[in-house]
Enzyme design. Structure first.
Site, PDB file in Angstrom:
ATOM      1  N   GLU A  43      29.588  78.745  32.374  1.00 26.56           N
ATOM      2  CA  GLU A  43      28.741  78.739  33.576  1.00 26.56           C
ATOM      3  C   GLU A  43      28.143  77.373  33.905  1.00 26.56           C
ATOM      4  O   GLU A  43      27.676  77.163  35.016  1.00 26.56           O
ATOM      5  CB  GLU A  43      27.609  79.773  33.464  1.00 26.56           C
ATOM      6  CG  GLU A  43      26.514  79.369  32.496  1.00 26.56           C
ATOM      7  CD  GLU A  43      25.134  79.913  32.849  1.00 26.56           C
ATOM      8  OE1 GLU A  43      25.018  80.696  33.803  1.00 26.56           O
ATOM      9  OE2 GLU A  43      24.177  79.533  32.147  1.00 26.56           O
ATOM     10  N   HIS A  72      24.973  81.240  36.716  1.00 27.36           N
ATOM     11  CA  HIS A  72      25.439  80.099  37.531  1.00 27.36           C
ATOM     12  C   HIS A  72      26.871  80.289  38.060  1.00 27.36           C
ATOM     13  O   HIS A  72      27.455  79.344  38.598  1.00 27.36           O
ATOM     14  CB  HIS A  72      25.373  78.794  36.721  1.00 27.36           C
ATOM     15  CG  HIS A  72      23.984  78.294  36.514  1.00 27.36           C
ATOM     16  ND1 HIS A  72      23.206  77.806  37.543  1.00 27.36           N
ATOM     17  CD2 HIS A  72      23.204  78.239  35.402  1.00 27.36           C
ATOM     18  CE1 HIS A  72      22.021  77.448  37.064  1.00 27.36           C
ATOM     19  NE2 HIS A  72      21.986  77.708  35.773  1.00 27.36           N
TER      20      HIS A  72
HETATM   21 FE   LIG Z   1      23.765  78.208  30.696  1.00 28.51          FE
HETATM   22 FE   LIG Z   2      22.713  81.104  32.326  1.00 28.95          FE
END
Ligand SMILES: [Fe+2]
Ligand SMILES: [Fe+2]
Length: 265
Positions: A43, A72
């Protein structure tokens, strides 16, 4: 054929520093520990914010088999399309039903073992997602019995939620582990039902930072409480990982060990 499967788990890989550290250390680690299968959380691959196919490929090229994700996930908007281009890329299974991509995958090792990887995201201090416990039940019903190991990445803030999931899935999967906090915990264990557990694997990124981001900017946000762009530290990453050994006859974990490779630079 041996019935032991050696698996290496890597947490959040942060930006250029994390990618560079994996490029220089992962091939040796895989060799030294006789690793059959390796999973990492992607991420934060793109300077801390999201994933791209190209950056994911850098990890696949040095021996990562599956890349999980987290909050994310969609920071790089192209990833909304790219995630469906490679079935080694997954996102939390308890994202909404409108999310592209898949919440789990099964990939084969070089010696023919099948490993299922499930990605979940927590609810505590993490935003609004579907229930990760219900999602875990649903996915486990879909996964065929002939897989040799099942790994669960619960991307979550709260250690309590992660420990809860560890007990909820004890005896049903080979390992439940946490990602997201970017700090490794030393609570690695094997539960009574045979499921390995660790609250957080920790990041592969620079610890001369605030969770991978330059400390000056992070401190300005904390001290002055004014808007400040966070920038990823680009050098000096520590590799944090955990090795487990799974008995493929039972899918239970038999061994767990934390691994840490500090930067040379
Ligand atoms: Fe992270
Ligand atoms: Fe995260």
């Amino acid at each position: 054929m041996s019935n032991n499967l050696n698996i290496l788990i890597i947490g959040d890989v942060l930006g250029k520093a994390g990618r560079r550290a994996l490029r220089s250390h992962l091939p040796d680690l895989l060799d030294e520990h006789h690793i059959d299968f390796c999973v990492a959380n992607g991420e934060n691959l793109a300077s801390g914010f999201g994933t791209t196919l190209k950056l994911a490929d850098e990890l696949f090229r040095v021996g990562v088999n599956v890349i999980t994700n987290g909050n994310h996930c969609w920071d790089q908007r192209n990833f909304l399309k790219e995630i469906d281009e490679d079935d080694r890329l997954i996102r939390p299974a308890n994202f909404s039903k409108y999310a592209p991509g898949h919440g789990w995958t099964i990939q084969a090792t070089r010696n023919g073992f099948k490993v299922a990887v499930i990605n979940l995201i927590g609810q505590a201090f993490m935003g609004t997602w579907d229930c990760p416990f219900e999602a875990a039940d649903r996915v486990l019903e879909e996964i065929p019995d002939d897989v040799d190991a099942i790994l669960v990445d619960l991307h979550a803030e709260a250690t309590s939620e992660k420990m809860g999931m560890g007990w909820y899935l004890d005896g049903r999967v080979s390992m439940v582990y946490g990602t997201h906090t970017h700090v490794p915990t030393c609570d690695e264990t094997i539960h009574s039902g045979g499921t390995a557990f660790q609250s957080d694997i920790g990041m592969t990124g620079s610890y001369n930072s605030v969770i991978g981001m330059k400390k000056e900017g992070a401190l300005r946000r904390m001290v002055q409480r004014l808007p400040q762009r966070l920038e990823a530290v680009e050098r000096g990453a520590t590799v944090c990982a955990t090795k487990i050994i799974v008995d493929t006859d039972t899918k239970q974990a038999q061994y767990i060990e934390r691994i840490c490779v500090r930067p040379r630079e």
